[in-house]
Design a protein around this motif. Sequence first.
Motif, PDB file in Angstrom:
ATOM      1  N   PRO A 152      40.482  18.347  48.912  1.00  0.00           N
ATOM      2  CA  PRO A 152      41.685  18.817  49.902  1.00  0.00           C
ATOM      3  C   PRO A 152      41.483  18.722  51.215  1.00  0.00           C
ATOM      4  CG  PRO A 152      40.765  20.349  47.906  1.00  0.00           C
ATOM      5  CD  PRO A 152      39.915  19.497  48.027  1.00  0.00           C
ATOM      6  N   GLU A 153      40.108  18.570  51.733  1.00  0.00           N
ATOM      7  CA  GLU A 153      40.076  18.527  53.025  1.00  0.00           C
ATOM      8  C   GLU A 153      40.281  17.111  53.537  1.00  0.00           C
ATOM      9  OE1 GLU A 153      36.091  19.695  53.258  1.00  0.00           O
ATOM     10  OE2 GLU A 153      36.287  21.855  53.140  1.00  0.00           O
ATOM     11  N   THR A 154      40.099  15.930  52.619  1.00  0.00           N
ATOM     12  CA  THR A 154      40.368  14.716  53.008  1.00  0.00           C
ATOM     13  C   THR A 154      41.814  14.146  52.523  1.00  0.00           C
ATOM     14  OG1 THR A 154      39.410  13.771  51.103  1.00  0.00           O
ATOM     15  CG2 THR A 154      37.855  14.076  53.015  1.00  0.00           C
ATOM     16  N   ASP A 155      42.524  15.033  51.516  1.00  0.00           N
ATOM     17  CA  ASP A 155      43.645  14.396  51.049  1.00  0.00           C
ATOM     18  C   ASP A 155      44.528  15.792  51.142  1.00  0.00           C
ATOM     19  OD1 ASP A 155      45.965  13.392  50.058  1.00  0.00           O
ATOM     20  OD2 ASP A 155      44.957  12.485  48.264  1.00  0.00           O
ATOM     21  N   PRO A 156      44.933  16.342  52.236  1.00  0.00           N
ATOM     22  CA  PRO A 156      45.653  17.558  52.286  1.00  0.00           C
ATOM     23  C   PRO A 156      47.173  17.362  51.606  1.00  0.00           C
ATOM     24  CG  PRO A 156      45.373  16.634  54.367  1.00  0.00           C
ATOM     25  CD  PRO A 156      44.406  15.848  53.548  1.00  0.00           C
ATOM     26  N   ASP A 157      47.310  16.221  51.856  1.00  0.00           N
ATOM     27  CA  ASP A 157      49.084  15.966  51.511  1.00  0.00           C
ATOM     28  C   ASP A 157      49.006  16.257  49.751  1.00  0.00           C
ATOM     29  OD1 ASP A 157      49.707  15.639  54.003  1.00  0.00           O
ATOM     30  OD2 ASP A 157      49.590  13.286  53.762  1.00  0.00           O
ATOM     31  N   ASN A 199      50.518  22.403  45.557  1.00  0.00           N
ATOM     32  CA  ASN A 199      50.629  23.851  45.746  1.00  0.00           C
ATOM     33  C   ASN A 199      49.228  24.439  45.379  1.00  0.00           C
ATOM     34  OD1 ASN A 199      51.501  26.068  46.913  1.00  0.00           O
ATOM     35  ND2 ASN A 199      52.422  26.737  44.886  1.00  0.00           N
ATOM     36  N   VAL A 200      48.187  23.730  45.842  1.00  0.00           N
ATOM     37  CA  VAL A 200      46.740  24.225  45.324  1.00  0.00           C
ATOM     38  C   VAL A 200      46.493  25.345  46.530  1.00  0.00           C
ATOM     39  CG1 VAL A 200      44.488  23.345  45.159  1.00  0.00           C
ATOM     40  CG2 VAL A 200      46.123  22.021  44.193  1.00  0.00           C
ATOM     41  N   THR A 201      45.659  26.366  45.922  1.00  0.00           N
ATOM     42  CA  THR A 201      45.519  27.377  46.810  1.00  0.00           C
ATOM     43  C   THR A 201      43.994  27.767  46.811  1.00  0.00           C
ATOM     44  OG1 THR A 201      46.007  29.221  45.021  1.00  0.00           O
ATOM     45  CG2 THR A 201      47.764  28.555  46.719  1.00  0.00           C
ATOM     46  N   ARG A 202      43.364  27.036  45.927  1.00  0.00           N
ATOM     47  CA  ARG A 202      41.767  27.337  45.818  1.00  0.00           C
ATOM     48  C   ARG A 202      40.919  26.532  45.518  1.00  0.00           C
ATOM     49  NH1 ARG A 202      41.065  32.463  41.985  1.00  0.00           N
ATOM     50  NH2 ARG A 202      38.962  31.859  42.626  1.00  0.00           N
ATOM     51  N   ASN A 203      39.790  26.276  45.937  1.00  0.00           N
ATOM     52  CA  ASN A 203      38.942  25.606  45.227  1.00  0.00           C
ATOM     53  C   ASN A 203      38.431  25.490  43.970  1.00  0.00           C
ATOM     54  OD1 ASN A 203      37.042  23.363  45.816  1.00  0.00           O
ATOM     55  ND2 ASN A 203      35.243  24.712  46.039  1.00  0.00           N
ATOM     56  N   ARG A 240      48.698  24.421  35.233  1.00  0.00           N
ATOM     57  CA  ARG A 240      47.753  24.778  36.299  1.00  0.00           C
ATOM     58  C   ARG A 240      46.476  25.769  35.778  1.00  0.00           C
ATOM     59  NH1 ARG A 240      48.848  24.073  41.415  1.00  0.00           N
ATOM     60  NH2 ARG A 240      50.946  24.011  41.146  1.00  0.00           N
ATOM     61  N   VAL A 241      45.350  25.327  36.135  1.00  0.00           N
ATOM     62  CA  VAL A 241      44.285  26.231  35.806  1.00  0.00           C
ATOM     63  C   VAL A 241      43.528  26.633  37.190  1.00  0.00           C
ATOM     64  CG1 VAL A 241      41.845  26.491  34.880  1.00  0.00           C
ATOM     65  CG2 VAL A 241      43.881  25.216  33.615  1.00  0.00           C
ATOM     66  N   LYS A 242      43.630  28.138  37.453  1.00  0.00           N
ATOM     67  CA  LYS A 242      43.205  28.503  38.801  1.00  0.00           C
ATOM     68  C   LYS A 242      41.590  28.489  38.775  1.00  0.00           C
ATOM     69  CE  LYS A 242      46.773  29.652  41.024  1.00  0.00           C
ATOM     70  NZ  LYS A 242      47.379  29.246  42.502  1.00  0.00           N
ATOM     71  N   VAL A 243      40.789  28.701  37.582  1.00  0.00           N
ATOM     72  CA  VAL A 243      39.473  28.772  37.688  1.00  0.00           C
ATOM     73  C   VAL A 243      39.115  28.193  36.454  1.00  0.00           C
ATOM     74  CG1 VAL A 243      37.559  30.572  37.281  1.00  0.00           C
ATOM     75  CG2 VAL A 243      39.541  31.296  38.462  1.00  0.00           C
ATOM     76  N   PRO A 244      38.380  26.907  36.565  1.00  0.00           N
ATOM     77  CA  PRO A 244      37.800  26.215  35.667  1.00  0.00           C
ATOM     78  C   PRO A 244      36.834  26.769  34.545  1.00  0.00           C
ATOM     79  CG  PRO A 244      36.564  25.709  37.708  1.00  0.00           C
ATOM     80  CD  PRO A 244      37.515  26.816  37.989  1.00  0.00           C
ATOM     81  N   THR A 245      37.308  27.229  33.657  1.00  0.00           N
ATOM     82  CA  THR A 245      36.614  27.823  32.474  1.00  0.00           C
ATOM     83  C   THR A 245      36.989  27.187  31.204  1.00  0.00           C
ATOM     84  OG1 THR A 245      37.981  29.899  32.148  1.00  0.00           O
ATOM     85  CG2 THR A 245      36.188  29.941  33.925  1.00  0.00           C
ATOM     86  N   GLU A 246      36.060  27.241  30.226  1.00  0.00           N
ATOM     87  CA  GLU A 246      36.668  26.874  28.934  1.00  0.00           C
ATOM     88  C   GLU A 246      37.813  27.619  28.478  1.00  0.00           C
ATOM     89  OE1 GLU A 246      35.162  26.459  24.348  1.00  0.00           O
ATOM     90  OE2 GLU A 246      33.650  26.901  25.797  1.00  0.00           O
ATOM     91  N   ASP A 247      37.794  28.795  28.524  1.00  0.00           N
ATOM     92  CA  ASP A 247      38.733  29.549  27.846  1.00  0.00           C
ATOM     93  C   ASP A 247      40.092  29.337  28.702  1.00  0.00           C
ATOM     94  OD1 ASP A 247      40.086  32.265  26.587  1.00  0.00           O
ATOM     95  OD2 ASP A 247      40.788  32.214  28.887  1.00  0.00           O
TER      96      ASP A 247
END
Length: 462
Positions: free
Chosen positions: A128-133, A139-143, A156-163
């Motif tokens: 997101p730092e090099t491709d903010p557009d 509409n990404v809000t978190r790393n 959309r998956v906010k937290v990358p977990t298997e579940d």
Amino acid sequence: YRLFCGDCVAVFGVDHSTVRQREGHFMKMTPKRRLLIVWEGRFSAALLWGLAITLLWFASTLNMRWDLTASNDNTLSPGSLDIVSGLANPVRIEAFINSKVEVLNHVEKLIERYRYHGAKIELKVINPETDPDRAREQNVTRNGELIIEYNDKQQRVKVPTEDAISNALMRLQRSEKFWVAAISGHSERRFDGTANHDWGSLASQLEKRGYALRQVAFDQIPELPENARVAVLASPRDELSNEEASSIKAYLDRGGNLLVTIDPGEEKAVGALLKDWKLSVTQGVVIDPETASSYRIENPAFIPVKKFGNHPTSKTLKQAVLLPRACGMEIGDLLQSSFVPILKSSETTSLMNKGQVTSQPNLTLGVANRKEAGGRVAVLCDGDFISNSFIGNGDNLQFSLNIFNWLAGEREMTAIVKTKRTDVTLTLSKWQAAGIELGFKFILPIGLVLTGLLYWRKRKRR
């Protein structure tokens, strides 16, 4: 060889001159022997090279691995494997990760588990730092946020977990949204409630898996909606009117599906339906002190159930289903009835009614009909096991999800619940801790010193 021959002489009395002659005979090098030794060396070298090439070929072509962790930390759960098996088309994932290497490694390892089991996943990492557009467009809000695309649909998956990833894939596989009509107006348990006795936790799990829930009151809508895949009567306490019972029967005749839970003493609320299905509820609360004590449960009314019928709702169960307060049920004519038991008590259960205890082994605690599609019904003699307080116990969640998937006509999907790690904490008794401390502080150092002294003394004697 010389020492060996010397031993032979000492034991058997062979003449030394004879032995020397034989040694000379064996040590004599001829052109034929020299050629044989050369070819033996070449053959051994060729054999070693062939073995090395074979091992390299197997290592490059075969992809095999073993998960040796006690809690299978590097293996997909059965539910995720089931979802992967249903992926007919490629999956595209955009992972929005900044310069943190730890998050990137975690996501790549997680996606690799799905690929290993056959999932065709294209992973694209975007900073997101090099491709903010692009990050702003999605509409990404978190790393670490993931955007998963499958069959022209997106999750959309906010937290990358298997579940989270498996549930997103499950929702993307559904061709339509499944509506669940929660019947209200009879003091039922609420799907949107947070009280201990409500079903809010189950509702959250169903929504993760693509179900949409809606409260339906007969005083506002006299007929159950046509698009409701499943209707639910969650332990009603007020009796259904004849018109309401007729509306539910008409819904089933149109191909709808129904889940009914009954609490002890509240069977009159659904008496009209039970009579039509030729089902009856026994009076009293089921208790099983022997089985409860084996699970270290003090309350005998908390029944761990491990006897399941031959039914799709129980095929994926591995643990007991805990029923906190159940009643028994009887099927009028088992041979003629369309209902079959799906939950049964053990041989040691009894019924406690108004202080009196009567032995009642092998009680039926839940039934379902034999319908292949449409008009499916499941009746369970406890609504507490699905409640917010108890749905996390045993296989309660798994069993609940199985019931909804079966009622909705969905293919079998297991709950994505990772096995709890057993190697996180180490619990030692007082004596075990003292033994370890004694061993490291005294026994091991003294043993090393004594070993050193013994070797020193042995070398000094030489």
